[in-house]
Design an enzyme around this catalytic site. Structure first.
Site, mmCIF file in Angstrom:
data_model
loop_
_atom_site.group_PDB
_atom_site.id
_atom_site.type_symbol
_atom_site.label_atom_id
_atom_site.label_comp_id
_atom_site.label_asym_id
_atom_site.label_seq_id
_atom_site.Cartn_x
_atom_site.Cartn_y
_atom_site.Cartn_z
ATOM 1 C CB SER A 6 42.945 -94.069 60.605
ATOM 2 O OG SER A 6 42.349 -93.228 59.658
ATOM 3 C CG ASP A 10 48.748 -93.580 57.569
ATOM 4 O OD1 ASP A 10 49.540 -92.626 57.452
ATOM 5 O OD2 ASP A 10 48.308 -94.220 56.597
ATOM 6 C CG HIS A 33 44.900 -95.322 55.858
ATOM 7 N ND1 HIS A 33 45.668 -94.633 56.779
ATOM 8 C CD2 HIS A 33 43.624 -95.321 56.343
ATOM 9 C CE1 HIS A 33 44.886 -94.216 57.777
ATOM 10 N NE2 HIS A 33 43.651 -94.625 57.531
#
Length: 390
Positions: free
Chosen positions: A236, A259, A314
């Site tokens: 992330s 991600d 996620h």
């Protein structure tokens, strides 16, 4: 009524407590915490490494201290009282590694991975991925960033026994999010570079005192690392941190971005990314704008790859995916449909294949090369444009 139902949930969760998977590779895994420097300009990280078997080995806590439960409660639900439930349900969970286990010597040294956590996370929340990589013969340094993006963290000041806590910070009112996050991502990438400098110093024979006073001597790494084989990885916010670290430090030979949240990186830097990146996306997070930025990088480097793991969300790339279903849903909402153990296997195998290719490792990770082309069960090339919470 809500606290009552939560209490009932916590009792049920105690019976089916979080169980992180052990590493599947040939090496047993050891773990220690490292803090260097008495200011916030120092470093804090958890080190995962191949270790020797040890009778009576103890396992470290997954959530290191109660302060982290409070930080998580504040970040994920904006409810500080929720920390009590988190402490009850997950406060005693352990990571299946040997705490301060004896380092396993390696004649030519292990490759090194610097790992960057996501927004509102901290150094221990990717223990399953870090453990798996260490079991395959890597030393993994999982940073805890001090840019106010961790759920909470701390530094130890020069005065013995005194800690300075660094809370999570939301975007200040009236400030544009891009500028706030862009400043953070540059600090994070610089911390990745400083972590590499730490290990380069140790390899050069410099004595580095660990101010946490762990019963583990960092000098054992002097001949235990191959610092010609170094990668940077993150999830992330940590994914885009890994991409930026490639720009800042030529010694990083490639990056694995799980991600990646591409938003905080300024456009002028895209032509500057010199090394290949593996983007491993989940199905429900990315936006067309974010994917377009990934494709811009792949158009400039023919070795960059973008794949998506179907049936994942996620949080499936964090340890939270192994939480009991009700607790996961309470904190994050809908979870992925793919079995979390299978999702972890796909993610780590794709990463291992990519690392073998670009660190020039003499392992058998090439058996998973097809994953890099998006070929395999639950994997597709590129990234589908789905509704996102971004």
């Amino acid at each position: 009524a809500e606290p009552v139902s939560l209490a009932r949930l916590s009792c049920g969760s105690m019976r089916r407590i979080l169980a992180l998977p052990p590493g599947q590779g040939p090496h047993q895994v050891g773990c220690t915490d490292v803090m260097v420097g008495n200011t916030q300009q120092g470093l804090f990280l958890r080190l995962f490494y191949p270790c020797l078997p040890q009778a009576g080995a103890t396992e470290p806590l997954w959530i290191p201290r109660s302060e982290y439960c409070r930080g998580l409660a504040d970040v994920t639900l904006r409810r500080r009282w929720f920390s009590a439930l988190l402490s009850i349900t997950i406060g005693s969970c352990k990571v299946p590694v040997s705490w301060n286990g004896p380092f396993k010597p390696h004649s030519s040294g292990y490759p090194l991975i610097i790992f960057s956590h996501g927004l509102g996370a901290f150094r221990t929340l990717y223990s399953s991925i870090c453990t798996e990589l260490a079991s395959r013969g890597f030393v993994v340094a999982a940073l805890e960033h001090r840019d106010h993006s961790a759920a909470t963290t701390y530094s130890c000041t020069a005065e013995p026994g005194t800690e300075e806590w660094i809370p999570f910070q939301r975007v200040p009112q009236g400030q544009k999010e891009f500028y706030f996050r862009n400043k953070q991502v540059h600090q994070r990438a610089q911390e990745c570079v400083r972590a590499l400098r730490l290990f380069q110093g140790i390899a050069g024979g410099r004595s580095v005192p660990n101010i946490l006073h762990q019963d583990w001597d960092l000098s054992v790494l002097k001949d235990g690392l191959d610092l010609t084989k170094v990668a940077v990885m993150g999830h992330s916010f940590g994914g885009v941190t890994a991409v930026l670290a490639l720009v800042k430090e030529p010694s990083f030979r490639c990056a694995v971005a799980l991600d990646a949240w591409m938003f905080p990186l300024e456009n002028m830097l895209y032509p500057e990314v010199p090394k290949p990146v593996l983007f491993i996306n989940t199905e429900k997070f990315q936006t067309p704008e974010s994917v377009a930025k990934m494709k811009r990088l792949s158009s400039r480097n023919g070795q960059t790859r973008i794949v998506t793991v179907l049936g994942t969300v996620h949080e499936d790339q964090t340890d939270f995916t192994f939480l009991p279903g009700k607790l996961f849903s309470l904190i994050f909402g809908r979870r992925g449909t793919l079995d979390p153990h299978k999702a972890l296997a796909i993610t780590t195998r794709a990463a291992l294949a990519f690392l073998q290719r670009h660190l020039e490792l003499e392992e058998e990770f090439g058996q998973w090369d097809k994953l890099l082309e998006g070929i395999g069960d639950s994997v597709v090339p590129e990234a589908p444009f789905c509704c996102s919470r971004l």
